[in-house]
Design an enzyme around this catalytic site. Structure first.
Site, PDB file in Angstrom:
ATOM      1  CG  HIS A   3      -1.379  -0.819   1.581  1.00 27.91           C
ATOM      2  ND1 HIS A   3      -1.681  -0.554   0.267  1.00 27.91           N
ATOM      3  CD2 HIS A   3      -2.083   0.097   2.318  1.00 27.91           C
ATOM      4  CE1 HIS A   3      -2.507   0.479   0.202  1.00 27.91           C
ATOM      5  NE2 HIS A   3      -2.775   0.890   1.439  1.00 27.91           N
TER       6      HIS A   3
HETATM    7  C1  BDR Z   1       1.702   2.220   2.874  1.00 28.86           C
HETATM    8  O1  BDR Z   1       1.623   3.500   3.489  1.00 28.86           O
HETATM    9  C2  BDR Z   1       1.321   3.387   4.844  1.00 28.86           C
HETATM   10  O2  BDR Z   1       0.433   4.380   5.251  1.00 28.86           O
HETATM   11  C3  BDR Z   1       0.778   1.994   5.046  1.00 28.86           C
HETATM   12  O3  BDR Z   1       1.097   1.535   6.349  1.00 28.86           O
HETATM   13  C4  BDR Z   1       1.457   1.193   3.971  1.00 28.86           C
HETATM   14  O4  BDR Z   1       2.682   0.659   4.411  1.00 28.86           O
HETATM   15  C5  BDR Z   1       0.731   2.165   1.736  1.00 28.86           C
HETATM   16  O5  BDR Z   1       1.044   3.139   0.795  1.00 28.86           O
END
Ligand code: BDR
Ligand code: CA
Length: 345
Positions: free
Chosen positions: A268
């Site tokens: 992400h």
């Molecule tokens: C987001 O949640 C976190 O666990 C990850 O780092 C990312 O920013 C994804 O939903």
């Protein structure tokens, strides 16, 4: 090459760590400050991770600030099952010998945005707590920042924290709402670029990408991590940055596998980081975004009005499509050669 001055606000976090490495490896990124937000792990652990990871990545000169220990409302939730006991999977980083900045994360947002009006890009890959607090100090931030990129939300897509909500928004929904509300009358070219799960769950990193990264870095052996490796397997690759990164990502691969998504990892935050440098990595659509605060089943859910049904102007540009293969080619080309020359600080 023109450089983008950046405020980077993270809850490091395995994918946050890769996002930071990507930015460190990017000649077009000028990291002004790194803010630590509680999320994946507690705020103090996030800050320790940021210091130690930047040291290892050869950038002990980059300031790290401490953010709020709690969201705007209620207690902080963390997710060590996703990111490991200290937030970096199996990797254990030495404790950095340098101190945190004296100014708070919120104050750093304000100071940096004021110091270069219209020039600075904000990138948030954790909950929006610090930015919401910064907006209380400086309500003009939406006009002072050049651009804001947010990894968060799920629109025409299931959540990853509740059936309808994404982690970063779910940890601090009040902060997210405050940020989207603050941009409600921002000019079109200043709307936050929102990078939701709809797109980031197409950014599937696989073991082959890591092997290619090692090859590009001249790091040996260029291992292929597999789901069948004996428990406790650790990277033996020669490059220290990649060795740590691979130990972190191995954990993340197993997490996704254990949740039925395959032996892959959704990256992400690195994709959001790429958007901060070049928004053309994603196709976007304008929408009016709001955050559910009260729903018994839907608290933390992001709602996009794509068609103006609320009669409110758009306050966001939402990433709706990307080219994951091109992105991973770019990631490997950018990070591989750069880590060859890193001298840990
Ligand atoms: C987001 O949640 C976190 O666990 C990850 O780092 C990312 O920013 C994804 O939903
Ligand atoms: Ca994150």
């Amino acid at each position: 090459m023109p450089t983008a001055p950046l405020i980077v606000d993270v809850d490091t976090g395995i994918d946050d760590a890769l996002a930071l490495l990507y930015l460190v490896a990017s000649p077009d990124a000028e990291i002004l400050t790194v803010a630590s937000t509680g999320g994946n792990v507690p705020t103090a652990q996030v800050a320790a991770n940021n210091l130690a990871w930047l040291d290892l990545c050869g950038r002990p000169d980059i300031e790290v600030t401490l953010g709020s220990a709690v969201p705007l409302v209620g207690d902080l939730r963390t997710t060590e099952d996703t990111h490991g006991p200290q937030g970096l999977g199996h990797a254990v980083l030495p404790v950095s010998s340098r101190p945190l900045a004296e100014r708070s994360a919120a104050q750093a947002w304000v100071d940096e945005a004021r110091s270069r009006p219209g020039e600075v890009t904000g990138l948030v890959t954790g909950p929006l707590t610090n930015l919401a607090l910064a907006l209380r100090i400086e309500p003009e931030l939406p006009r002072l920042l050049r651009r804001l990129v947010i990894m968060g939300g799920a629109f025409n897509h299931p959540g990853n924290t509740t059936p309808k909500s994404e982690w970063n928004i779910s940890v601090d929904p009040e902060a997210a709402k405050a940020v989207f509300d603050a941009f409600s009358d921002a000019p079109a070219d200043r709307r936050p670029l929102v990078c939701p799960l709809d797109v980031t769950e197409t950014i599937e990193m696989r073991p082959e990408h890591l092997r290619r990264l090692a090859v590009a870095a001249g790091s040996e052996p260029a291992e292929l991590i597999t789901a069948q490796d004996p428990p406790g397997t650790r990277s033996r690759t020669s490059n220290p940055v990649l060795r740590t990164l691979f130990d972190a990502i191995r954990f993340y691969l197993h997490f996704h596998d254990d949740h039925g998504q395959g032996f892959l990892a959704h990256m992400h935050d690195p994709f959001a980081a790429a958007l901060a440098l070049d928004p053309t990595w994603a196709r976007t659509r304008p929408a009016t975004v709001d955050v559910e605060l009260d729903g018994t089943l839907t608290r933390g859910c992001t709602v996009a009005d794509w068609h103006g049904m609320w009669g409110r102007d758009p306050n966001a540009e939402i990433a709706v499509a990307a080219d994951p293969d091109a992105f991973f080619d770019h990631l490997v080309e950018r990070i591989g050669p750069a880590v060859r020359h890193i001298t840990p600080g």
